[in-house]
Design a protein around this motif. Structure first.
Motif, PDB file in Angstrom:
ATOM      1  N   VAL B  33      13.103  49.189  24.714  1.00  0.00           N
ATOM      2  CA  VAL B  33      14.304  48.749  25.259  1.00  0.00           C
ATOM      3  C   VAL B  33      14.012  47.802  26.226  1.00  0.00           C
ATOM      4  N   PHE B  34      12.854  47.905  27.062  1.00  0.00           N
ATOM      5  CA  PHE B  34      12.736  46.820  27.993  1.00  0.00           C
ATOM      6  C   PHE B  34      12.280  45.535  26.979  1.00  0.00           C
ATOM      7  N   PHE B  35      11.612  45.513  25.975  1.00  0.00           N
ATOM      8  CA  PHE B  35      11.273  44.514  25.319  1.00  0.00           C
ATOM      9  C   PHE B  35      12.480  43.793  24.857  1.00  0.00           C
ATOM     10  N   PHE B  36      13.356  44.596  24.311  1.00  0.00           N
ATOM     11  CA  PHE B  36      14.533  43.751  23.810  1.00  0.00           C
ATOM     12  C   PHE B  36      15.364  43.224  24.888  1.00  0.00           C
ATOM     13  N   LEU B  37      15.462  43.971  25.924  1.00  0.00           N
ATOM     14  CA  LEU B  37      16.240  43.299  27.224  1.00  0.00           C
ATOM     15  C   LEU B  37      15.626  42.124  27.628  1.00  0.00           C
ATOM     16  N   GLY B  38      14.189  41.987  27.591  1.00  0.00           N
ATOM     17  CA  GLY B  38      13.615  40.803  27.926  1.00  0.00           C
ATOM     18  C   GLY B  38      13.763  39.865  27.020  1.00  0.00           C
ATOM     19  N   ALA B  39      13.973  39.882  25.700  1.00  0.00           N
ATOM     20  CA  ALA B  39      14.054  39.022  24.521  1.00  0.00           C
ATOM     21  C   ALA B  39      15.486  38.396  24.775  1.00  0.00           C
ATOM     22  N   THR B  40      16.609  39.221  25.002  1.00  0.00           N
ATOM     23  CA  THR B  40      17.792  38.982  24.859  1.00  0.00           C
ATOM     24  C   THR B  40      18.008  38.030  26.217  1.00  0.00           C
ATOM     25  N   VAL B  41      17.569  38.509  27.378  1.00  0.00           N
ATOM     26  CA  VAL B  41      17.727  37.698  28.678  1.00  0.00           C
ATOM     27  C   VAL B  41      17.190  36.445  28.453  1.00  0.00           C
ATOM     28  N   LEU B  42      15.921  36.418  27.897  1.00  0.00           N
ATOM     29  CA  LEU B  42      15.152  35.145  27.593  1.00  0.00           C
ATOM     30  C   LEU B  42      16.117  34.224  26.656  1.00  0.00           C
ATOM     31  N   PHE B  43      16.464  34.578  25.636  1.00  0.00           N
ATOM     32  CA  PHE B  43      17.333  33.958  24.843  1.00  0.00           C
ATOM     33  C   PHE B  43      18.668  33.233  25.675  1.00  0.00           C
ATOM     34  N   SER B  44      19.307  34.380  26.429  1.00  0.00           N
ATOM     35  CA  SER B  44      20.202  33.760  27.388  1.00  0.00           C
ATOM     36  C   SER B  44      19.847  32.681  28.448  1.00  0.00           C
ATOM     37  N   LEU B  45      18.745  32.864  29.003  1.00  0.00           N
ATOM     38  CA  LEU B  45      18.150  31.824  29.932  1.00  0.00           C
ATOM     39  C   LEU B  45      18.177  30.508  29.267  1.00  0.00           C
ATOM     40  N   ILE B  46      17.449  30.363  27.960  1.00  0.00           N
ATOM     41  CA  ILE B  46      17.472  29.095  27.142  1.00  0.00           C
ATOM     42  C   ILE B  46      18.858  28.684  27.008  1.00  0.00           C
ATOM     43  N   CYS B  47      19.447  29.631  26.655  1.00  0.00           N
ATOM     44  CA  CYS B  47      21.127  28.776  26.447  1.00  0.00           C
ATOM     45  C   CYS B  47      21.836  28.137  27.576  1.00  0.00           C
ATOM     46  N   TRP B  48      21.550  29.068  28.583  1.00  0.00           N
ATOM     47  CA  TRP B  48      22.170  28.446  29.940  1.00  0.00           C
ATOM     48  C   TRP B  48      21.353  27.303  30.206  1.00  0.00           C
ATOM     49  N   VAL B  49      20.005  27.015  30.090  1.00  0.00           N
ATOM     50  CA  VAL B  49      19.651  25.799  30.238  1.00  0.00           C
ATOM     51  C   VAL B  49      19.979  24.518  29.445  1.00  0.00           C
ATOM     52  N   LEU B  56      30.947  25.701  38.615  1.00  0.00           N
ATOM     53  CA  LEU B  56      30.459  25.332  39.919  1.00  0.00           C
ATOM     54  C   LEU B  56      31.816  24.725  40.649  1.00  0.00           C
ATOM     55  N   GLY B  57      32.740  25.524  41.336  1.00  0.00           N
ATOM     56  CA  GLY B  57      33.817  24.987  41.745  1.00  0.00           C
ATOM     57  C   GLY B  57      34.536  24.288  40.762  1.00  0.00           C
ATOM     58  N   SER B  58      34.822  22.839  40.934  1.00  0.00           N
ATOM     59  CA  SER B  58      35.834  22.174  39.905  1.00  0.00           C
ATOM     60  C   SER B  58      34.884  21.651  38.941  1.00  0.00           C
ATOM     61  N   THR B  59      33.690  21.961  38.609  1.00  0.00           N
ATOM     62  CA  THR B  59      32.796  21.436  37.330  1.00  0.00           C
ATOM     63  C   THR B  59      32.010  22.964  37.123  1.00  0.00           C
ATOM     64  N   PHE B  60      31.251  22.239  36.220  1.00  0.00           N
ATOM     65  CA  PHE B  60      30.161  23.407  35.665  1.00  0.00           C
ATOM     66  C   PHE B  60      28.728  22.520  35.371  1.00  0.00           C
ATOM     67  N   THR B  61      27.804  23.738  35.341  1.00  0.00           N
ATOM     68  CA  THR B  61      26.520  23.172  34.792  1.00  0.00           C
ATOM     69  C   THR B  61      26.494  22.316  33.468  1.00  0.00           C
ATOM     70  N   LYS B  62      25.975  21.232  33.283  1.00  0.00           N
ATOM     71  CA  LYS B  62      26.213  20.546  31.761  1.00  0.00           C
ATOM     72  C   LYS B  62      25.092  20.810  30.809  1.00  0.00           C
ATOM     73  N   GLY B  63      24.170  21.505  31.274  1.00  0.00           N
ATOM     74  CA  GLY B  63      23.005  21.924  30.383  1.00  0.00           C
ATOM     75  C   GLY B  63      22.418  20.737  29.985  1.00  0.00           C
ATOM     76  N   VAL B  64      20.886  20.852  29.814  1.00  0.00           N
ATOM     77  CA  VAL B  64      20.002  19.503  29.432  1.00  0.00           C
ATOM     78  C   VAL B  64      20.376  18.668  28.192  1.00  0.00           C
ATOM     79  N   THR B  65      21.175  19.472  27.214  1.00  0.00           N
ATOM     80  CA  THR B  65      21.472  18.762  26.161  1.00  0.00           C
ATOM     81  C   THR B  65      22.759  18.051  26.211  1.00  0.00           C
ATOM     82  N   GLY B  66      23.375  18.220  27.342  1.00  0.00           N
ATOM     83  CA  GLY B  66      24.550  17.611  27.648  1.00  0.00           C
ATOM     84  C   GLY B  66      25.609  17.603  26.307  1.00  0.00           C
TER      85      GLY B  66
END
Ligand code: HEM
Lengths: 551, 290
Positions: B33-49, B56-66
């Motif tokens: 369970v922890f392993f999969f939780l870690g894996a899905t959180v990692l996947f999410s973190l990558i997507c967020w980056v 962020l108020g009136s804008t948002f994080t653009k992500g490195v790929t733009g």
């Protein structure tokens, strides 16, 4: 049943019905010519009908004080019967709309029989009518047994159960005459919504008051789920339905939200309706009836906790996956997608916890169709949550969205999980409620099980096929860079699958009818042999000495 | 403290709580369970980056790929259009109808694209094979209301018939019976006459009387020989094609209550290229159902 109410409760009931009837009369009088008047008459008839029932028992002697040392199960009994009745109606309409998609002429040129009007009758009929009544009925049962406290009063539970069914009737009849807010699963108009708020707040108060009176030191996990279901549904319902009626005498209202905000609020609602109505509530059911029936302890207490909080936390963010590739800003879509992925872990933890609870009872799963219903439900719960997380990934969604794949996914959950866990729980609960050893016929449960399972499989496979074919046809380009298929071409390709789906649904409906018959016969037998009724196996309200393990 | 209870099957202790006979085991959370939780959180973190994610108020994080779905679609559509233009669509835009239809290599993609456009936009009324239905004309009949030249067809598609477009074609078959212009007897006669033009049997006296009614009331639009007029969109009444049906009742209704077909205009919904593709497609429909 009225004779179980105290005189003051009978009076409460009459006053409430009087107010309700006056409300109906006002709607009927003010809304002349508007569909709201039809609803006014329905409300009025409902109030008059129930008043007769109450008045017929009004002069019955006061119930004896003894009743306070027993659980109060009358609303649960009625709730079960209502749930089964709605199941048959809702699924019948399901088969009808399935047939309409294959043979669109089945409307007989009647406006009320058009697809757009019947479809919400199906969805509300099965979700709210069948599912909702089952949730109310089982929650009252589970709540009392796991707190060892009797419901605080006898009037409020009836108000919740019957008031809720009034809401369902107003909803379904409204769709047929064209009353709708056109928000999926939130179609009923403003007056029905306001009524539901009253009912729902009462429901929550019953829950809190019973919990406050509990004699068990801890709150069992099933109750967390039921409470999450009640609380969050209240929140969703109120936020999504804020609307301004065009006048007090009209059924029509306008939502305060517009454009993409409206879409986001709607799908925040819609998805969490799946989460907290169709998942949390039924998990509550599963956490009681499955270990009871299997005679096994829950596999892991800790797993229950983290999956409860995981589900509650992650689901709240996931609704935007219904709006991928739309005008919704992309950052909201990314959030929805990633939270949907993380959501898989607590979902599978719950399914795993249920299946691992069966360790040591697998022989019972083999022999007992009731327990098998619950086992298969847990499996389908796992399958459809996996599928859901997968479909939430944007590129996958670009293929699946707007296709029958979504409908297949919904029904893997709706038939495989929601309906199966409900039927399993009902089969476990009915003999307890009507003081019988077992259901009227265990063979019929077996028959129902196989009808339900084969119906679900036919349905889901048909929709997977048609959905993926549809998705591919819509995105196939020929060499010259034009779309190869028109929309109508894809419809022609769907036709055989629509027939298969209608057939699968028919099998499932037959199963529900078999269940209705079986429950009916069990109840009849119980009345015939009321004298030799089996004693309650539950731990009694007051004594703690007679603790039996397992059953 | 209660006595520690142990489950026979798993050998695990219970939490010591019990609810109407239900107990819970103290099983620790399985590692996976922890392993999969870690894996899905990692996947999410990558997507967020990588992608736009957090407000962020009136804008948002653009992500490195733009990465931006709207730009992506615009680019992809522009690219596909450019490819199509250089492959064949450019020619369609510049060439005349006659030139296009004379070029078999070009007609291949034109017919493919035309069919999909037609079935998606027009088939609801005109039918998948363009043969029409009650109230909707058969476009394969070659019996045109507004003329069979590509230019006429193109105009019809652009502005529609009795549509909301300012330049719409206007088509009006008057309600001779309802408006009291003709008596029922006269209508009955002219109906018999009109039907006889396409070979239906009828009482000779009625036909003769109907002919007179026709000459007095109908020739202005349908023409002396009842062959119709492309100027007012009046149909040819001598052929076997009927928009509203050729049985006595239908023809009687046409004359008694009048007709006013509605065909939407497409200039606002379809691009000039798409209209041109549809025009060629409709113009080269070959009579027989496909
Ligand atoms: C007798 C079995 C059933 C049949 C034949 C059936 C059939 C259908 C059909 C034809 C639709 C419309 C699909 C479309 O618009 O393309 C539908 C939608 C739906 N049904 Fe059922 N159904 C059945 C049982 C159930 C049950 C038991 C539930 C829930 C407990 C359920 C929940 C839903 C939901 C939520 C939708 C909306 C799906 C969406 O919008 O994507 N159905 N059903």
């Amino acid at each position: 049943m009225v004779s179980q109410l105290t005189t003051s409760e009978r009076q409460y009931a009459l006053v409430t019905l009087l107010l309700l009837g006056l409300g109906g009369l006002a709607m009927a009088a003010m809304g002349r010519g508007d569909p709201i008047a039809v609803h006014g008459y329905i409300v009025l008839l409902f109030a008059i009908g129930l008043s007769f029932v109450v008045m017929a028992g009004y002069y019955a002697p006061e119930p004896d004080k003894d009743r306070l040392s027993r659980y109060y199960d009358d609303p649960t009994r009625v709730g079960i019967v209502l749930s089964i009745a709605w199941a048959v109606v809702g699924m019948f309409v399901g088969v009808w709309v399935a047939a309409l998609l294959a043979w669109p002429d089945l409307t007989f040129d009647q406006a009320w029989a058009s697809f757009g009007r019947l479809r919400p009758v199906h969805t509300s009929g099965v979700i709210f009518g069948f599912g909702g009544n089952a949730l109310i009925a089982t929650s009252f049962h589970v709540l009392q047994r796991t707190t060892r406290a009797r419901l605080p009063g006898q009037f409020a539970p009836w108000f919740v159960l019957l008031g809720y069914n009034l809401f369902c009737v107003v909803a379904a009849s409204g769709y047929l005459i064209g009353v709708t807010q056109s928000k999926e699963y939130a179609e009923p108009e403003w007056y029905a919504d306001i009524w539901l708020v009253l009912v729902w707040v009462t429901y929550f108060l019953i829950y809190l008051r019973t919990l406050a009176r509990r004699k068990e030191p801890h709150i069992y996990v099933a109750n967390w789920y039921y409470m999450a279901f009640i609380l969050v549904v209240a929140m969703l319902h109120i936020v999504n339905n804020i609307a301004v009626p065009i006048s007090w005498s009209s059924a029509k209202s306008y939502s305060v939200y517009s454009g993409v905000q409206d879409a986001m609020v709607q799908w925040w609602y819609g998805h969490n309706a799946v989460a907290f109505f169709l998942t949390a509530g039924f998990l509550g059911m599963m956490y009681y009836y499955l270990p009871k029936r299997a005679g096994r302890p829950i596999f892991s207490y800790r797993l229950s906790i983290i999956s409860f909080w995981g589900i509650t936390f992650f689901y709240m963010w996931a609704g935007s996956h219904h709006l991928h590739y739309t005008a919704l800003p992309q950052w909201v879509q990314t959030l929805g997608m990633t939270f949907s992925i993380m959501l898989l872990v607590p979902s599978w933890a719950s399914a795993g916890n249920a299946l691992a609870t069966l360790n040591g009872a697998w022989h019972k799963v083999r022999d007992d169709a009731t327990l098998r219903f619950m086992m298969v439900a847990a499996v389908f719960y796992g399958l459809s949550t996996f599928e859901g997380s997968f479909m939430a990934i944007r590129p996958v969604n670009s293929l699946s969205h707007y296709t029958d794949w979504t409908v297949g996914h919904v029904h893997a959950g709706a038939l495989g999980w929601v309906a199966m866990i409900t039927f399993g729980s009902i089969y476990a609960l009915v003999p307890w409620m009507w003081k019988r050893e077992a259901m009227y016929s265990s063979r019929l449960i077996e028959v129902h099980f196989w009808l339900a399972l084969s119906g679900t499989i036919v349905y889901v496979f048909a929709m997977w096929n048609s959905g993926i074919i549809q998705g591919l046809m819509w995105r196939t380009y020929n060499e010259s860079g034009s779309l190869t298929y028109s929309f109508i071409d894809s419809l022609v390709a769907m036709h055989p699958y629509y027939i298969a789906r209608a057939f699968g649904g028919l099998l499932f409906l037959l199963g529900a009818i078999v269940a209705a018959y079986n429950v009916w016969m069990t109840i009849r037998q119980s009345k015939l042999e009321a004298a030799q009724g089996k004693e309650d196996a539950d731990i009694p309200l007051f004594a703690r000495d007679a603790v039996q393990a397992g059953e | 403290m209660e006595l520690e209870k142990r489950d026979r099957v798993t050998g695990r202790t219970t939490t010591g709580h019990e609810w109407n006979g239900i107990e819970e085991l103290e099983t620790p959370i399985p590692r996976v369970v922890f392993f999969f939780l870690g894996a899905t959180v990692l996947f999410s973190l990558i997507c967020w980056v990588l992608y736009p994610t957090w407000p962020l108020g009136s804008t948002f994080t653009k992500g490195v790929t733009g990465f931006d779905q709207r730009n992506l679609v615009t680019e992809q559509v522009a690219k596909a259009d450019a490819e199509r233009a250089s492959a064949w669509a450019g020619k369609v835009e510049t060439m005349s109808f006659a030139e296009i239809e004379a070029d078999p290599a070009l007609m291949q993609p034109v017919k493919e694209a035309g069919r999909t456009l037609f079935v998606d936009n027009c088939a609801v009324c005109h039918g998948v094979s363009a043969t029409g239905g009650p109230g909707f004309p058969n476009l394969t009949s070659k019996s045109w209301l507004w003329g069979g030249e590509p230019e006429a067809i193109e105009e019809t598609i652009k502005v529609g018939i009795n549509s909301t477009n300012d330049d719409t074609r206007v088509s009006q078959m008057m309600a001779f019976g309802r408006d009291g212009v003709l008596a029922p007897e006269q209508i009955s006669n002219v109906v018999t006459y009109v039907r006889s033009l396409s070979g239906a049997e009828g009482d000779a006296a009625k036909i003769e009387a109907g002919k007179e009614v026709f000459a007095a009331n109908c020739v202005a639009c349908h023409g002396d020989n009842a062959k119709g007029s492309h100027d007012v969109g009046a149909p040819d009444l001598t052929d076997h094609f009927w928009i509203y049906g050729g049985d006595v009742n239908s023809v009687y209704t046409s004359v008694y209550s009048g007709r006013q077909g509605h065909m939407p205009h497409w200039d606002a919904r379809l691009s000039p290229l798409q209209v041109k593709l549809l025009t060629v497609y409709v113009h080269t429909l070959d009579g027989a159902p496909q």
